[in-house]
Design a protein around this motif. Structure first.
Motif, PDB file in Angstrom:
ATOM      1  N   LEU A 196      10.762  -7.266  15.820  1.00 36.87           N
ATOM      2  CA  LEU A 196      11.522  -6.112  15.343  1.00 36.87           C
ATOM      3  C   LEU A 196      12.633  -6.551  14.390  1.00 36.87           C
ATOM      4  CD1 LEU A 196      11.768  -3.057  15.545  1.00 36.87           C
ATOM      5  CD2 LEU A 196      13.306  -3.385  17.495  1.00 36.87           C
ATOM      6  N   ARG A 197      13.322  -7.625  14.737  1.00 43.16           N
ATOM      7  CA  ARG A 197      14.380  -8.151  13.856  1.00 43.16           C
ATOM      8  C   ARG A 197      13.794  -8.540  12.502  1.00 43.16           C
ATOM      9  NH1 ARG A 197      16.640 -12.739  12.067  1.00 43.16           N
ATOM     10  NH2 ARG A 197      15.075 -14.095  13.002  1.00 43.16           N
ATOM     11  N   LEU A 198      12.670  -9.231  12.519  1.00 42.58           N
ATOM     12  CA  LEU A 198      12.028  -9.640  11.269  1.00 42.58           C
ATOM     13  C   LEU A 198      11.457  -8.442  10.519  1.00 42.58           C
ATOM     14  CD1 LEU A 198      10.246 -12.895  12.488  1.00 42.58           C
ATOM     15  CD2 LEU A 198      12.180 -12.751  10.884  1.00 42.58           C
ATOM     16  N   GLY A 199      10.937  -7.468  11.257  1.00 45.15           N
ATOM     17  CA  GLY A 199      10.411  -6.260  10.614  1.00 45.15           C
ATOM     18  C   GLY A 199      11.478  -5.519   9.834  1.00 45.15           C
ATOM     19  N   TRP A 200      12.662  -5.382  10.450  1.00 47.40           N
ATOM     20  CA  TRP A 200      13.770  -4.732   9.728  1.00 47.40           C
ATOM     21  C   TRP A 200      14.192  -5.568   8.523  1.00 47.40           C
ATOM     22  CZ3 TRP A 200      15.230  -0.046   9.270  1.00 47.40           C
ATOM     23  CH2 TRP A 200      15.075   0.862  10.329  1.00 47.40           C
ATOM     24  N   GLN A 201      14.247  -6.876   8.694  1.00 44.41           N
ATOM     25  CA  GLN A 201      14.603  -7.720   7.548  1.00 44.41           C
ATOM     26  C   GLN A 201      13.615  -7.539   6.402  1.00 44.41           C
ATOM     27  OE1 GLN A 201      15.021 -11.886   8.376  1.00 44.41           O
ATOM     28  NE2 GLN A 201      16.847 -11.612   9.624  1.00 44.41           N
ATOM     29  N   MET A 202      12.337  -7.549   6.733  1.00 39.52           N
ATOM     30  CA  MET A 202      11.330  -7.427   5.684  1.00 39.52           C
ATOM     31  C   MET A 202      11.417  -6.066   4.987  1.00 39.52           C
ATOM     32  SD  MET A 202       7.271  -8.145   5.905  1.00 39.52           S
ATOM     33  CE  MET A 202       6.399  -8.624   4.423  1.00 39.52           C
ATOM     34  N   ALA A 203      11.658  -5.010   5.744  1.00 42.60           N
ATOM     35  CA  ALA A 203      11.824  -3.682   5.144  1.00 42.60           C
ATOM     36  C   ALA A 203      13.017  -3.677   4.184  1.00 42.60           C
ATOM     37  CB  ALA A 203      12.005  -2.628   6.238  1.00 42.60           C
ATOM     38  N   ARG A 204      14.092  -4.358   4.567  1.00 43.98           N
ATOM     39  CA  ARG A 204      15.270  -4.443   3.684  1.00 43.98           C
ATOM     40  C   ARG A 204      14.968  -5.246   2.422  1.00 43.98           C
ATOM     41  NH1 ARG A 204      18.059  -5.511   9.097  1.00 43.98           N
ATOM     42  NH2 ARG A 204      18.889  -3.460   9.633  1.00 43.98           N
ATOM     43  N   GLN A 243      12.882  -2.981   0.092  1.00 44.59           N
ATOM     44  CA  GLN A 243      13.674  -1.979  -0.624  1.00 44.59           C
ATOM     45  C   GLN A 243      14.595  -2.628  -1.657  1.00 44.59           C
ATOM     46  OE1 GLN A 243      13.445   1.660  -0.329  1.00 44.59           O
ATOM     47  NE2 GLN A 243      11.535   0.659   0.255  1.00 44.59           N
ATOM     48  N   GLY A 244      15.159  -3.771  -1.322  1.00 46.26           N
ATOM     49  CA  GLY A 244      15.985  -4.499  -2.278  1.00 46.26           C
ATOM     50  C   GLY A 244      15.180  -4.964  -3.476  1.00 46.26           C
ATOM     51  N   ALA A 302       6.105  -8.337  -9.116  1.00 46.69           N
ATOM     52  CA  ALA A 302       7.472  -8.744  -8.778  1.00 46.69           C
ATOM     53  C   ALA A 302       7.782  -8.504  -7.305  1.00 46.69           C
ATOM     54  CB  ALA A 302       8.466  -7.993  -9.659  1.00 46.69           C
ATOM     55  N   ILE A 303       7.371  -7.371  -6.782  1.00 48.85           N
ATOM     56  CA  ILE A 303       7.715  -7.026  -5.402  1.00 48.85           C
ATOM     57  C   ILE A 303       6.874  -7.829  -4.418  1.00 48.85           C
ATOM     58  CG2 ILE A 303       7.750  -5.129  -3.736  1.00 48.85           C
ATOM     59  CD1 ILE A 303       8.489  -3.413  -6.364  1.00 48.85           C
ATOM     60  N   ARG A 304       5.586  -7.997  -4.716  1.00 48.56           N
ATOM     61  CA  ARG A 304       4.751  -8.837  -3.850  1.00 48.56           C
ATOM     62  C   ARG A 304       5.295 -10.266  -3.812  1.00 48.56           C
ATOM     63  NH1 ARG A 304      -0.093  -8.915  -1.321  1.00 48.56           N
ATOM     64  NH2 ARG A 304      -0.719  -6.876  -2.110  1.00 48.56           N
ATOM     65  N   THR A 305       5.696 -10.783  -4.970  1.00 48.29           N
ATOM     66  CA  THR A 305       6.245 -12.146  -5.023  1.00 48.29           C
ATOM     67  C   THR A 305       7.505 -12.256  -4.176  1.00 48.29           C
ATOM     68  OG1 THR A 305       5.298 -12.512  -7.206  1.00 48.29           O
ATOM     69  CG2 THR A 305       7.127 -13.938  -6.570  1.00 48.29           C
ATOM     70  N   ALA A 306       8.394 -11.275  -4.281  1.00 49.14           N
ATOM     71  CA  ALA A 306       9.627 -11.299  -3.486  1.00 49.14           C
ATOM     72  C   ALA A 306       9.313 -11.279  -1.994  1.00 49.14           C
ATOM     73  CB  ALA A 306      10.516 -10.115  -3.862  1.00 49.14           C
ATOM     74  N   LEU A 307       8.359 -10.450  -1.587  1.00 46.17           N
ATOM     75  CA  LEU A 307       7.997 -10.367  -0.169  1.00 46.17           C
ATOM     76  C   LEU A 307       7.347 -11.657   0.324  1.00 46.17           C
ATOM     77  CD1 LEU A 307       6.601  -6.715  -0.098  1.00 46.17           C
ATOM     78  CD2 LEU A 307       8.752  -7.515   0.927  1.00 46.17           C
ATOM     79  N   GLU A 308       6.456 -12.204  -0.479  1.00 46.32           N
ATOM     80  CA  GLU A 308       5.805 -13.454  -0.075  1.00 46.32           C
ATOM     81  C   GLU A 308       6.797 -14.610  -0.014  1.00 46.32           C
ATOM     82  OE1 GLU A 308       2.607 -13.596  -2.925  1.00 46.32           O
ATOM     83  OE2 GLU A 308       1.286 -12.373  -1.646  1.00 46.32           O
ATOM     84  N   SER A 324       0.824  -1.212   0.000  1.00 40.91           N
ATOM     85  CA  SER A 324       0.000   0.000   0.000  1.00 40.91           C
ATOM     86  C   SER A 324       0.859   1.263   0.000  1.00 40.91           C
ATOM     87  CB  SER A 324      -0.948   0.008   1.193  1.00 40.91           C
ATOM     88  OG  SER A 324      -0.249   0.241   2.399  1.00 40.91           O
ATOM     89  N   LEU A 325       2.118   1.137   0.401  1.00 41.90           N
ATOM     90  CA  LEU A 325       3.018   2.287   0.411  1.00 41.90           C
ATOM     91  C   LEU A 325       3.672   2.533  -0.945  1.00 41.90           C
ATOM     92  CD1 LEU A 325       4.746   1.849   3.884  1.00 41.90           C
ATOM     93  CD2 LEU A 325       2.854   3.382   3.265  1.00 41.90           C
ATOM     94  N   MET A 326       3.399   1.662  -1.914  1.00 44.87           N
ATOM     95  CA  MET A 326       3.994   1.832  -3.246  1.00 44.87           C
ATOM     96  C   MET A 326       2.947   1.562  -4.320  1.00 44.87           C
ATOM     97  SD  MET A 326       6.163  -1.661  -3.714  1.00 44.87           S
ATOM     98  CE  MET A 326       5.536  -1.824  -5.360  1.00 44.87           C
ATOM     99  N   PRO A 327       2.026   2.511  -4.509  1.00 39.61           N
ATOM    100  CA  PRO A 327       1.024   2.312  -5.552  1.00 39.61           C
ATOM    101  C   PRO A 327       1.692   2.016  -6.897  1.00 39.61           C
ATOM    102  CG  PRO A 327       0.540   4.282  -4.271  1.00 39.61           C
ATOM    103  CD  PRO A 327       1.896   3.789  -3.841  1.00 39.61           C
ATOM    104  N   ALA A 328       1.150   1.038  -7.612  1.00 45.23           N
ATOM    105  CA  ALA A 328       1.764   0.554  -8.851  1.00 45.23           C
ATOM    106  C   ALA A 328       2.027   1.672  -9.849  1.00 45.23           C
ATOM    107  CB  ALA A 328       0.882  -0.518  -9.483  1.00 45.23           C
ATOM    108  N   GLU A 329       1.122   2.644  -9.927  1.00 42.75           N
ATOM    109  CA  GLU A 329       1.276   3.701 -10.932  1.00 42.75           C
ATOM    110  C   GLU A 329       2.414   4.671 -10.620  1.00 42.75           C
ATOM    111  OE1 GLU A 329      -1.799   5.005  -7.911  1.00 42.75           O
ATOM    112  OE2 GLU A 329      -1.462   3.185  -9.055  1.00 42.75           O
ATOM    113  N   THR A 330       2.946   4.630  -9.401  1.00 39.62           N
ATOM    114  CA  THR A 330       4.023   5.559  -9.051  1.00 39.62           C
ATOM    115  C   THR A 330       5.376   4.892  -8.852  1.00 39.62           C
ATOM    116  OG1 THR A 330       3.561   5.384  -6.684  1.00 39.62           O
ATOM    117  CG2 THR A 330       2.374   7.104  -7.914  1.00 39.62           C
TER     118      THR A 330
END
Length: 194
Positions: free
Chosen positions: A151-159, A162-163, A179-185, A97-103
């Motif tokens: 918190l450790r997992l939260g930082w990992q997921m944020a990284r 962004q990667g 692509a990004i949803r697949t990487a996160l899942e 939700s923080l990265m709308p596809a159109e932007t």
């Protein structure tokens, strides 16, 4: 004979928030280094001298615009945190939700110039760190019931997020939201205990 001139305070014709939101397009178009008072004034239909009176210097104007961008990201993150479901799926949805596809493409290309300023300016860098801390907590509480592990997992997921954004910008494999949803899942399946 003395003439008394009553000082009249000037009223702002545009609020600070509206002005800074309008200037966001100018800084995106010109980049932080290329933004002048004249270019900024043209974007918001005010005179350059009005902007000088409001900000004092070009550097202060750039900082104010970028601080406003952090305010907007903080608000978007709080809203996403309030509505995202619990669990790993909710964490993925929060980030998406923080990265709308159109932007996404525009944000990757132009956003890196803005991030450069955030890295250089101590006030902006502190805002980035504070946002990262909040984001890691919001993600972590969905990933693990233990605060420290979450918190450790939260930082990992944020990284990972962004990667994934960065590598998508290079490869352009699939639509960014896919692509990004697949990487996160994929990361959630391997890193987060069910």
């Amino acid at each position: 004979m003395f003439v008394y001139i009553r000082s009249v305070a000037r009223h702002k014709t545009i609020s600070d928030e509206a002005l800074l939101d309008g200037l966001m397009s100018a800084i995106t178009e010109h980049g932080p280094a290329g933004l002048t008072f004249a270019g900024a004034a043209a974007a918001v239909t005010l005179s350059p001298s009005t902007l000088v009176q409001r900000f004092g210097s070009r550097e202060a104007m750039v900082e104010a615009i970028l601080l406003r961008a952090w305010d907007r990201l903080d608000a978007a993150t709080s809203a996403a945190d309030a509505t995202a479901a619990p669990g790993a799926a909710g964490a993925v949805d929060l980030l998406m939700s923080l990265m709308p596809a159109e932007t996404v493409e525009h944000a990757m290309l132009e956003g890196l110039l803005l991030l450069r300023e955030d890295f250089r300016n101590p006030r902006l860098r502190a805002r980035g760190k504070a946002w990262g801390d909040c984001l890691a907590v919001a993600l972590g509480q969905r990933l693990n019931g233990d605060v420290q592990e979450g918190l450790r997992l939260g930082w990992q997921m944020a990284r990972v997020w962004q990667g994934a954004l960065l590598w998508w910008a290079f490869t352009r494999h699939d639509r960014p939201e896919v692509a990004i949803r697949t990487a996160l899942e994929d990361w959630c399946q391997t890193a987060v205990a069910s």
